[in-house]
Design a protein around this motif. Sequence first.
Motif, PDB file in Angstrom:
ATOM      1  N   THR A   6      -1.090 -14.164  13.133  1.00  0.00           N
ATOM      2  CA  THR A   6      -0.722 -13.897  11.739  1.00  0.00           C
ATOM      3  C   THR A   6      -1.780 -14.459  10.798  1.00  0.00           C
ATOM      4  O   THR A   6      -2.207 -15.606  10.957  1.00  0.00           O
ATOM      5  N   VAL A   7      -2.172 -13.655   9.811  1.00  0.00           N
ATOM      6  CA  VAL A   7      -3.084 -14.100   8.755  1.00  0.00           C
ATOM      7  C   VAL A   7      -2.481 -13.726   7.410  1.00  0.00           C
ATOM      8  O   VAL A   7      -2.135 -12.554   7.171  1.00  0.00           O
ATOM      9  N   ILE A   8      -2.332 -14.713   6.531  1.00  0.00           N
ATOM     10  CA  ILE A   8      -1.818 -14.503   5.177  1.00  0.00           C
ATOM     11  C   ILE A   8      -2.849 -15.044   4.198  1.00  0.00           C
ATOM     12  O   ILE A   8      -3.193 -16.228   4.244  1.00  0.00           O
ATOM     13  N   ILE A   9      -3.340 -14.181   3.329  1.00  0.00           N
ATOM     14  CA  ILE A   9      -4.329 -14.581   2.329  1.00  0.00           C
ATOM     15  C   ILE A   9      -3.696 -14.414   0.964  1.00  0.00           C
ATOM     16  O   ILE A   9      -3.347 -13.301   0.553  1.00  0.00           O
ATOM     17  N   GLN A  10      -3.538 -15.523   0.229  1.00  0.00           N
ATOM     18  CA  GLN A  10      -2.843 -15.519  -1.043  1.00  0.00           C
ATOM     19  C   GLN A  10      -3.726 -16.065  -2.161  1.00  0.00           C
ATOM     20  O   GLN A  10      -4.755 -16.683  -1.916  1.00  0.00           O
ATOM     21  N   ASP A  11      -3.260 -15.789  -3.382  1.00  0.00           N
ATOM     22  CA  ASP A  11      -3.905 -16.348  -4.584  1.00  0.00           C
ATOM     23  C   ASP A  11      -5.399 -16.041  -4.640  1.00  0.00           C
ATOM     24  O   ASP A  11      -6.221 -16.895  -4.955  1.00  0.00           O
ATOM     25  N   ALA A  12      -5.724 -14.801  -4.316  1.00  0.00           N
ATOM     26  CA  ALA A  12      -7.131 -14.409  -4.361  1.00  0.00           C
ATOM     27  C   ALA A  12      -7.500 -13.927  -5.763  1.00  0.00           C
ATOM     28  O   ALA A  12      -6.949 -12.958  -6.259  1.00  0.00           O
ATOM     29  N   SER A  13      -8.402 -14.606  -6.405  1.00  0.00           N
ATOM     30  CA  SER A  13      -8.826 -14.201  -7.746  1.00  0.00           C
ATOM     31  C   SER A  13      -9.880 -13.103  -7.645  1.00  0.00           C
ATOM     32  O   SER A  13     -10.517 -12.917  -6.608  1.00  0.00           O
ATOM     33  N   LYS A  14     -10.051 -12.371  -8.729  1.00  0.00           N
ATOM     34  CA  LYS A  14     -11.025 -11.286  -8.729  1.00  0.00           C
ATOM     35  C   LYS A  14     -12.443 -11.815  -8.552  1.00  0.00           C
ATOM     36  O   LYS A  14     -13.319 -11.138  -8.033  1.00  0.00           O
ATOM     37  N   GLU A  15     -12.659 -13.050  -8.979  1.00  0.00           N
ATOM     38  CA  GLU A  15     -13.992 -13.629  -8.846  1.00  0.00           C
ATOM     39  C   GLU A  15     -14.355 -13.869  -7.385  1.00  0.00           C
ATOM     40  O   GLU A  15     -15.523 -13.999  -7.034  1.00  0.00           O
ATOM     41  N   SER A  16     -13.337 -13.934  -6.517  1.00  0.00           N
ATOM     42  CA  SER A  16     -13.607 -14.250  -5.110  1.00  0.00           C
ATOM     43  C   SER A  16     -13.704 -12.993  -4.255  1.00  0.00           C
ATOM     44  O   SER A  16     -13.560 -13.048  -3.043  1.00  0.00           O
ATOM     45  N   LYS A  17     -13.931 -11.816  -4.878  1.00  0.00           N
ATOM     46  CA  LYS A  17     -13.928 -10.541  -4.171  1.00  0.00           C
ATOM     47  C   LYS A  17     -14.870 -10.547  -2.971  1.00  0.00           C
ATOM     48  O   LYS A  17     -14.491 -10.141  -1.873  1.00  0.00           O
ATOM     49  N   THR A  18     -16.099 -11.016  -3.146  1.00  0.00           N
ATOM     50  CA  THR A  18     -17.067 -11.002  -2.047  1.00  0.00           C
ATOM     51  C   THR A  18     -16.618 -11.908  -0.911  1.00  0.00           C
ATOM     52  O   THR A  18     -16.689 -11.533   0.263  1.00  0.00           O
ATOM     53  N   ILE A  19     -16.146 -13.099  -1.267  1.00  0.00           N
ATOM     54  CA  ILE A  19     -15.655 -14.027  -0.247  1.00  0.00           C
ATOM     55  C   ILE A  19     -14.461 -13.415   0.478  1.00  0.00           C
ATOM     56  O   ILE A  19     -14.332 -13.514   1.695  1.00  0.00           O
ATOM     57  N   HIS A  20     -13.613 -12.750  -0.284  1.00  0.00           N
ATOM     58  CA  HIS A  20     -12.415 -12.147   0.283  1.00  0.00           C
ATOM     59  C   HIS A  20     -12.781 -11.071   1.304  1.00  0.00           C
ATOM     60  O   HIS A  20     -12.228 -11.017   2.400  1.00  0.00           O
ATOM     61  N   GLU A  21     -13.711 -10.205   0.966  1.00  0.00           N
ATOM     62  CA  GLU A  21     -14.142  -9.156   1.892  1.00  0.00           C
ATOM     63  C   GLU A  21     -14.743  -9.759   3.156  1.00  0.00           C
ATOM     64  O   GLU A  21     -14.483  -9.266   4.259  1.00  0.00           O
ATOM     65  N   SER A  22     -15.518 -10.815   2.993  1.00  0.00           N
ATOM     66  CA  SER A  22     -16.120 -11.467   4.159  1.00  0.00           C
ATOM     67  C   SER A  22     -15.050 -12.050   5.062  1.00  0.00           C
ATOM     68  O   SER A  22     -15.144 -11.972   6.295  1.00  0.00           O
ATOM     69  N   LEU A  23     -14.011 -12.623   4.436  1.00  0.00           N
ATOM     70  CA  LEU A  23     -12.926 -13.212   5.207  1.00  0.00           C
ATOM     71  C   LEU A  23     -12.154 -12.149   5.981  1.00  0.00           C
ATOM     72  O   LEU A  23     -11.803 -12.348   7.144  1.00  0.00           O
ATOM     73  N   ILE A  24     -11.905 -10.989   5.350  1.00  0.00           N
ATOM     74  CA  ILE A  24     -11.206  -9.892   6.031  1.00  0.00           C
ATOM     75  C   ILE A  24     -12.031  -9.401   7.206  1.00  0.00           C
ATOM     76  O   ILE A  24     -11.516  -9.193   8.318  1.00  0.00           O
ATOM     77  N   ASN A  25     -13.309  -9.230   6.998  1.00  0.00           N
ATOM     78  CA  ASN A  25     -14.182  -8.787   8.095  1.00  0.00           C
ATOM     79  C   ASN A  25     -14.185  -9.795   9.239  1.00  0.00           C
ATOM     80  O   ASN A  25     -14.190  -9.412  10.421  1.00  0.00           O
ATOM     81  N   LEU A  26     -14.163 -11.070   8.891  1.00  0.00           N
ATOM     82  CA  LEU A  26     -14.123 -12.116   9.909  1.00  0.00           C
ATOM     83  C   LEU A  26     -12.839 -12.027  10.725  1.00  0.00           C
ATOM     84  O   LEU A  26     -12.864 -12.123  11.954  1.00  0.00           O
ATOM     85  N   CYS A  27     -11.721 -11.832  10.043  1.00  0.00           N
ATOM     86  CA  CYS A  27     -10.425 -11.738  10.736  1.00  0.00           C
ATOM     87  C   CYS A  27     -10.390 -10.540  11.676  1.00  0.00           C
ATOM     88  O   CYS A  27      -9.958 -10.643  12.827  1.00  0.00           O
ATOM     89  N   VAL A  28     -10.842  -9.402  11.175  1.00  0.00           N
ATOM     90  CA  VAL A  28     -10.811  -8.183  11.981  1.00  0.00           C
ATOM     91  C   VAL A  28     -11.724  -8.307  13.198  1.00  0.00           C
ATOM     92  O   VAL A  28     -11.387  -7.857  14.299  1.00  0.00           O
ATOM     93  N   SER A  29     -12.856  -8.939  13.009  1.00  0.00           N
ATOM     94  CA  SER A  29     -13.833  -9.057  14.100  1.00  0.00           C
ATOM     95  C   SER A  29     -13.406 -10.049  15.172  1.00  0.00           C
ATOM     96  O   SER A  29     -13.710  -9.862  16.353  1.00  0.00           O
TER      97      SER A  29
END
Length: 294
Positions: A6-29
Amino acid sequence: MKNVKTVIIQDASKESKTIHESLINLCVSNFKYLRALELRDSPLRALPNSIGTLKHLRDLDLAKCEGIHELPRSFYKLRSLQSLNLGGTGLKQLPDSVQRLIEIRHLEITVKAKRLKEIRAGCWTSLQYLKLHSCSELECLPDGMQYLKSLRTLVLVGCARLIFLPRSLKFLSKLENLKITSCRRINLKMEPEEKEDDLQLSLKTFSLFRLDTLRDLPRLLLQGSSSTLQQIEITWCQQLSVLPAWLLNLTSLQEHRIGGCKNLSALPEGIGRLTNLRQLTTVGCPVEQKIQTK
């Protein structure tokens, strides 16, 4: 870490978009055995195409991901997916890949289309819960609703241009709960036609809230559920002036609550004598009473 389920990512601000995408790619990989992924209210604009590799994913929550306007081509590969929340996304249309999710049981949708694509025979045969939320341009439910043979709950919220319900709902013999909220133009009049008087439907709860033009109830569906319907709730439907006499045919009715229907001045004569009726409540109507039976 590779066995993370299980992965839950919360409270993601718009400023963290790049970090957020990297984190999703990391989880999927790295988390190939992932079963639940919650990205609610994420600033993401797209899911990686590699998400199709998550063969064990059962629950995907993309609620309020307003930047997502389409799903990746590999989405159909999520064959184990059972719950999918697309409510509050920016999807323009529901892609064919979602219909190919053969295990889906719980589905919430927001789209900007006037019409949804037809539901094909053999699709969504396990679907039990369907919610259309804030589909502000939607004018009608999709063709092929009769194929949702396992559907138990249908919820329509904030579909402001929705005008009517399809008669194909009469084929949903397992439908137990129907809730319609803030669909301001909808007309629910649905009278039985020849050979439709003996329908065996299974509705248990029927709820209406803020339907501005409502004047009639769907006799076809409610009377077809006369042996199962236990609860009716009607709130802030201000054009409703009369409840039909055929409500007395709903012999299993236990609770009937009415509120804020300012033009409703009378109840069907004899409704208090329904043998299973335990509570009849009216609030904010010309007729205000609370009748306790049994």
